[in-house]
Design a protein around this motif. Structure first.
Motif, short mmCIF file in Angstrom:
data_model
loop_
_atom_site.label_atom_id
_atom_site.label_comp_id
_atom_site.label_asym_id
_atom_site.label_seq_id
_atom_site.Cartn_x
_atom_site.Cartn_y
_atom_site.Cartn_z
N VAL A 16 0.85 -1.18 0.00
CA VAL A 16 0.00 0.00 0.00
C VAL A 16 0.89 1.24 0.00
O VAL A 16 2.00 1.22 0.52
N HIS A 17 0.38 2.30 -0.58
CA HIS A 17 1.16 3.52 -0.70
C HIS A 17 0.39 4.67 -0.06
O HIS A 17 -0.83 4.76 -0.18
N GLY A 18 1.12 5.55 0.61
CA GLY A 18 0.50 6.68 1.25
C GLY A 18 1.33 7.17 2.41
O GLY A 18 2.50 6.79 2.57
N LYS A 19 0.73 8.01 3.24
CA LYS A 19 1.38 8.53 4.44
C LYS A 19 0.37 8.60 5.57
O LYS A 19 -0.84 8.64 5.34
N TRP A 20 0.91 8.64 6.78
CA TRP A 20 0.06 8.73 7.97
C TRP A 20 -0.24 10.18 8.33
O TRP A 20 0.62 11.06 8.18
N SER A 21 -1.46 10.41 8.80
CA SER A 21 -1.86 11.70 9.36
C SER A 21 -2.86 11.42 10.47
O SER A 21 -3.24 10.27 10.72
N ILE A 22 -3.31 12.47 11.17
CA ILE A 22 -4.06 12.30 12.42
C ILE A 22 -5.43 12.97 12.32
O ILE A 22 -5.56 14.09 11.80
N GLY A 23 -6.45 12.28 12.83
CA GLY A 23 -7.81 12.82 12.83
C GLY A 23 -8.49 12.68 14.18
O GLY A 23 -7.92 12.12 15.12
N ILE A 24 -9.71 13.19 14.25
CA ILE A 24 -10.53 13.12 15.46
C ILE A 24 -11.84 12.42 15.13
O ILE A 24 -12.54 12.80 14.17
N PHE A 25 -12.19 11.40 15.92
CA PHE A 25 -13.46 10.69 15.80
C PHE A 25 -14.25 10.88 17.10
O PHE A 25 -13.67 11.16 18.16
N THR A 26 -15.56 10.70 17.03
CA THR A 26 -16.41 10.69 18.22
C THR A 26 -17.40 9.53 18.11
O THR A 26 -17.56 8.93 17.03
N GLY A 27 -18.06 9.21 19.23
CA GLY A 27 -19.04 8.13 19.19
C GLY A 27 -19.67 7.89 20.54
O GLY A 27 -19.39 8.58 21.52
N THR A 28 -20.53 6.89 20.58
CA THR A 28 -21.26 6.57 21.80
C THR A 28 -20.50 5.63 22.72
O THR A 28 -20.87 5.43 23.87
N MET A 51 -3.72 11.80 23.52
CA MET A 51 -4.06 13.13 24.01
C MET A 51 -4.53 13.09 25.46
O MET A 51 -4.93 12.05 25.98
N VAL A 52 -4.43 14.25 26.10
CA VAL A 52 -4.90 14.43 27.47
C VAL A 52 -5.57 15.80 27.56
O VAL A 52 -5.29 16.70 26.76
N HIS A 53 -6.46 15.93 28.55
CA HIS A 53 -7.17 17.20 28.76
C HIS A 53 -6.73 17.76 30.10
O HIS A 53 -6.89 17.12 31.14
N GLU A 54 -6.16 18.95 30.08
CA GLU A 54 -5.68 19.59 31.29
C GLU A 54 -6.16 21.03 31.31
O GLU A 54 -5.89 21.80 30.39
N GLY A 55 -6.89 21.40 32.40
CA GLY A 55 -7.46 22.73 32.46
C GLY A 55 -8.49 22.92 31.37
O GLY A 55 -9.45 22.15 31.26
N GLU A 56 -8.30 23.93 30.54
CA GLU A 56 -9.23 24.22 29.45
C GLU A 56 -8.68 23.80 28.09
O GLU A 56 -9.24 24.17 27.06
N THR A 57 -7.62 22.99 28.10
CA THR A 57 -6.92 22.70 26.85
C THR A 57 -6.72 21.20 26.65
O THR A 57 -6.43 20.48 27.60
N LEU A 91 -16.31 11.96 27.56
CA LEU A 91 -16.64 13.35 27.83
C LEU A 91 -17.75 13.45 28.88
O LEU A 91 -18.43 12.47 29.19
N ALA A 92 -17.94 14.64 29.41
CA ALA A 92 -18.92 14.85 30.48
C ALA A 92 -20.35 14.56 30.02
O ALA A 92 -21.20 14.17 30.83
N ASP A 93 -20.62 14.74 28.72
CA ASP A 93 -21.98 14.51 28.22
C ASP A 93 -22.24 13.06 27.84
O ASP A 93 -23.30 12.73 27.29
N GLY A 94 -21.27 12.17 28.11
CA GLY A 94 -21.46 10.75 27.82
C GLY A 94 -20.94 10.30 26.48
O GLY A 94 -20.89 9.10 26.20
N ARG A 95 -20.55 11.24 25.62
CA ARG A 95 -19.94 10.87 24.33
C ARG A 95 -18.48 10.52 24.53
O ARG A 95 -17.88 10.84 25.55
N TRP A 96 -17.91 9.88 23.52
CA TRP A 96 -16.49 9.60 23.51
C TRP A 96 -15.84 10.39 22.39
O TRP A 96 -16.42 10.54 21.30
N ILE A 97 -14.65 10.92 22.66
CA ILE A 97 -13.84 11.58 21.65
C ILE A 97 -12.51 10.85 21.58
O ILE A 97 -11.99 10.41 22.61
#
Length: 306
Positions: free
Chosen positions: A23-35, A69-75, A288-294
């Motif tokens: 396979v040919h290509g390169k790696w990059s990074i994204g964000i998914f969410t779900g239940t 990733m990690v969540h610290e403070g507001e970031t 997340l606080a609302d029950g979703r996953w990121i």
């Protein structure tokens, strides 16, 4: 006859080998969410891929991958492998990006490098400190780093394991004890345990948990808890490296026993087009606080061309 049998044996052996796709290509990074950690997909709030090789500003990058990733403070803080291009040969370093919401990301810079290749920066918090275990298999070791000025500065704290080419070490806490999964050669999953983070670390009596199975051996992301059960993620490298990611529910883990059940469907897999058209191999889900996953994820495809 002996020569014929030898040739026949060789043919049978070859037929049982995994079929390796090119396979040919390169790696990059994204964000998914779900239940749940098993139900993740692209979110319209994120312009995937959120981090590309072209976003790296302190060197020429070939690709970016292995996000945690990690969540610290507001970031939100995102750590990942940056494969830097050098005349003497590419080398992996650990890069950092930040986000106010987990969807829009800004590249910050390289925060950890070594004389050998670094990748898979498994970052976690223990007490008041942040720690990181990057993959250092080129050094035949597992090194623990502690943040001296989070998230920018890290110092070597201790060498936890040595003597093997440990890959994609994934650490977690369970029943007041530390555990870690690690792989060797994309085919062998090992499990170690310790009373204290600094060790001593001892191999579990059931380890290796998996032998000679490139479909489910190599760790593929953060170990999380969902509905009271531990979940481990594994890369599927059977057809090609980083093909997809499977999830496993760990039903039993003690100092003497280990049991798990495989999720019936892949957690991540190739989309067939774009930045993740040919594969995905790392997932780091957060509740997340609302029950979703990121989750931050990576994909193998067009490298995030825009």
């Amino acid at each position: 006859m002996q020569a014929f049998l030898s040739r026949l044996k060789g043919l049978v052996f070859k037929s049982n080998r995994p079929r390796r796709e090119k396979v040919h290509g390169k790696w990059s990074i994204g964000i998914f969410t779900g239940t749940s950690p098993f139900d993740l997909s692209a979110d319209d709030s994120a312009s995937n891929p959120v981090i590309r090789a072209a976003d790296v500003t302190d060197g020429q990058a070939n690709f970016v991958a292995d996000p945690f990733m990690v969540h610290e403070g507001e970031t939100w803080y995102l750590f990942f492998e940056v494969d830097m291009i050098r005349p003497e040969g590419n080398i992996g370093k650990i890069g950092l990006a930040s986000s106010p919401d987990g969807f829009a990301w800004t590249y910050v810079g390289i925060v950890l490098e070594a004389p050998y290749h670094l990748s898979y920066p498994y970052v976690f918090k223990h007490g008041d400190d942040y720690f990181m275990i990057p993959e250092t298999r080129a050094d035949r070791s597992v090194h623990l780093y502690r943040a001296t000025d989070f998230p920018l500065r890290w110092a070597h704290a201790k060498t936890l394991l040595a003597g093997r080419r440990f890959a994609d070490t994934s650490i977690f806490r369970h029943d007041d004890r530390w555990w870690l999964f690690t792989d060797s050669g994309n085919t062998t999953l090992r499990l170690f345990g310790a009373a204290e983070l600094g060790g001593p670390w001892k191999e579990h009596p059931r380890s290796p948990l998996i032998r000679k199975n490139p479909s489910i051996a190599r760790p593929g992301g953060r170990v999380v808890t969902h509905d009271g059960q531990l979940i481990r993620f594994a890369q599927d490298c059977y057809h090609h490296y980083g093909d997809k990611v499977w999830g496993f529910s760990i039903s039993e883990l003690t100092r003497k026993t280990y049991r798990e059940e495989k999720c019936p469907q892949p957690v991540l897999q190739a989309s067939g087009a774009g930045w993740n058209r040919s594969g995905m191999h790392t997932v780091d889900p957060h509740l997340l606080a609302d029950g979703r996953w990121i989750a931050c994820v990576d994909g193998f495809g067009d490298g995030g061309a825009r």
